[in-house]
Design an enzyme around this catalytic site. Structure first.
Site, PDB file in Angstrom:
ATOM      1  N   HIS A 151       0.670  -1.507   0.030  1.00 23.55           N
ATOM      2  CA  HIS A 151       0.012   0.101   0.386  1.00 23.55           C
ATOM      3  C   HIS A 151       0.387   0.888   0.140  1.00 23.55           C
ATOM      4  O   HIS A 151       0.320   2.304  -0.721  1.00 23.55           O
ATOM      5  CB  HIS A 151      -0.670  -0.212   1.134  1.00 23.55           C
ATOM      6  CG  HIS A 151      -1.587  -1.699   1.257  1.00 23.55           C
ATOM      7  ND1 HIS A 151      -1.648  -2.351   1.784  1.00 23.55           N
ATOM      8  CD2 HIS A 151      -2.729  -0.870   0.758  1.00 23.55           C
ATOM      9  CE1 HIS A 151      -2.541  -2.915   2.123  1.00 23.55           C
ATOM     10  NE2 HIS A 151      -3.139  -2.511   1.031  1.00 23.55           N
ATOM     11  N   GLN A 168      -8.883  -7.858 -10.497  1.00 21.70           N
ATOM     12  CA  GLN A 168      -9.489  -6.410  -9.951  1.00 21.70           C
ATOM     13  C   GLN A 168      -9.505  -5.394 -10.880  1.00 21.70           C
ATOM     14  O   GLN A 168     -10.351  -4.610 -11.222  1.00 21.70           O
ATOM     15  CB  GLN A 168      -9.354  -6.583  -8.255  1.00 21.70           C
ATOM     16  CG  GLN A 168      -9.736  -5.452  -8.194  1.00 21.70           C
ATOM     17  CD  GLN A 168      -9.937  -5.402  -6.064  1.00 21.70           C
ATOM     18  OE1 GLN A 168     -10.324  -5.857  -5.540  1.00 21.70           O
ATOM     19  NE2 GLN A 168      -8.262  -4.121  -6.098  1.00 21.70           N
TER      20      GLN A 168
HETATM   21  O1  PAF Z   1      -8.172  -4.440  -3.248  1.00 17.47           O
HETATM   22  C1  PAF Z   1      -8.859  -3.939  -2.231  1.00 17.47           C
HETATM   23  O2  PAF Z   1      -8.014  -4.336  -1.661  1.00 17.47           O
HETATM   24  C2  PAF Z   1     -10.530  -3.898  -2.278  1.00 17.47           C
HETATM   25  O3  PAF Z   1     -10.652  -4.798  -3.014  1.00 17.47           O
HETATM   26  C3  PAF Z   1     -10.653  -2.776  -3.201  1.00 17.47           C
HETATM   27  C4  PAF Z   1      -9.935  -1.836  -4.294  1.00 17.47           C
HETATM   28  C5  PAF Z   1      -9.810  -1.907  -1.543  1.00 17.47           C
HETATM   29  C6  PAF Z   1     -12.355  -2.335  -2.230  1.00 17.47           C
HETATM   30  O4  PAF Z   1     -12.897  -2.538  -1.250  1.00 17.47           O
END
Ligand code: PAF
Length: 281
Positions: A37, A153
């Site tokens: 992150h 995703q």
């Molecule tokens: O990747 C993640 O942590 C989640 O899927 C997200 C994009 C924050 C959506 O809740």
């Protein structure tokens, strides 16, 4: 770092920043933040004047209640990491703030959302689209950053934005996977591993690196998949859910014998912890 728990004051603050000509970057997270992150925050800080990070464990994307209950949460540790990495704004809403009423929207995204995670976690991507569409509409970022560890995703979010958020002017930016020094892909779920499972988890990335080498040396898709299945089966803690070689853009199977413009996506249970990883070929 400024912290907002509600949508209205956040929108007001962002609107003021936009009026000052500030470029806004956005990182959506479910907390339990790690260096992966931090690398998204770093990318956002590099390209924008202001970085907004959301921390919200989105219940609608969990198809397994046990998984939701066990998902690691530690807002104080998240705040520390974000301050250290110089995020400007944290948005940490409650469930009732994000879902004052039930969200019944159904996102029809076709094949890209139906394979792999879409097949094994029914409803998961619909939940991701529900929350990401809300967050993008609230923050209205110039750039939104997502980690490539969740390869599918990103493809699903891009498809959702194209089809359902035609007015959204921002860019969806994909950032490389961050790995531990030994190769394990960083994930909030790694915290749930016992020391023994942590050792087992290493075999996932090791297997993917070797698979890439095989592909570079001309192995066929069938040979690569066979190797991966056998390799994962050597560790008693690991149970392969799926491994697929897919086209990077469509996420559909590749017709040619040898993979080109491809990605290997893998999901493995390490004990009860579900881990995903991928590698570009
Ligand atoms: O990747 C993640 O942590 C989640 O899927 C997200 C994009 C924050 C959506 O809740």
């Amino acid at each position: 770092m400024e912290i907002f728990y509600e949508i209205k004051p956040l929108r007001k603050r962002l609107s003021a920043l936009r009026k000052q000509g500030k470029k806004i970057g956005f990182v959506a997270t479910m907390g339990a933040l790690h260096d992966g992150h931090a690398s998204l925050v770093e990318a956002s800080n590099r390209d924008n004047d202001v970085t907004v990070v959301s921390v919200f464990v989105n219940p609608t994307q969990f198809n397994n209640p046990d998984d939701l209950a066990k998902y690691p949460r530690d807002l104080q540790a998240d705040i520390k990491l974000l301050e250290y990495n110089e995020a400007d704004i944290l948005f940490a809403p409650s469930e009732s703030e994000m879902y004052p009423e039930e969200d019944n929207r159904q996102f029809e995204l076709g094949a890209v959302a139906e394979v792999m995670e879409g097949k094994y976690r029914p409803g998961h991507f619909n939940g991701v689209c529900q929350i990401v569409s809300k967050l993008l509409s609230i923050v209205e970022p110039d750039n939104a950053y997502f980690g490539q560890k969740d390869f599918q995703q990103i493809a699903v979010i891009r498809a959702m934005v194209r089809k359902y958020m035609r007015d959204f002017k921002g860019k969806i930016v994909s950032c490389p996977i961050k790995r531990e020094a030994d190769g394990l892909a960083l994930s909030s779920r790694n915290q749930l591993l016992t020391p023994e499972q942590r050792v087992s988890a290493l075999l996932i990335s090791k297997t993917l690196f070797k698979a890439k080498e095989m592909s570079d040396n001309g192995s066929t898709q069938a040979q690569i998949i066979d190797y991966i299945k056998k390799s994962i089966a050597t560790d008693a803690n690991l149970c392969l859910e799926y491994v697929e070689i897919a086209d990077r853009d469509t996420l559909q199977p590749i017709a040619s014998e040898k993979p080109e413009n491809a990605v290997i996506c893998i999901t493995v249970y390490d004990g009860k912890v579900r881990l995903i990883d991928n590698i570009l070929l």
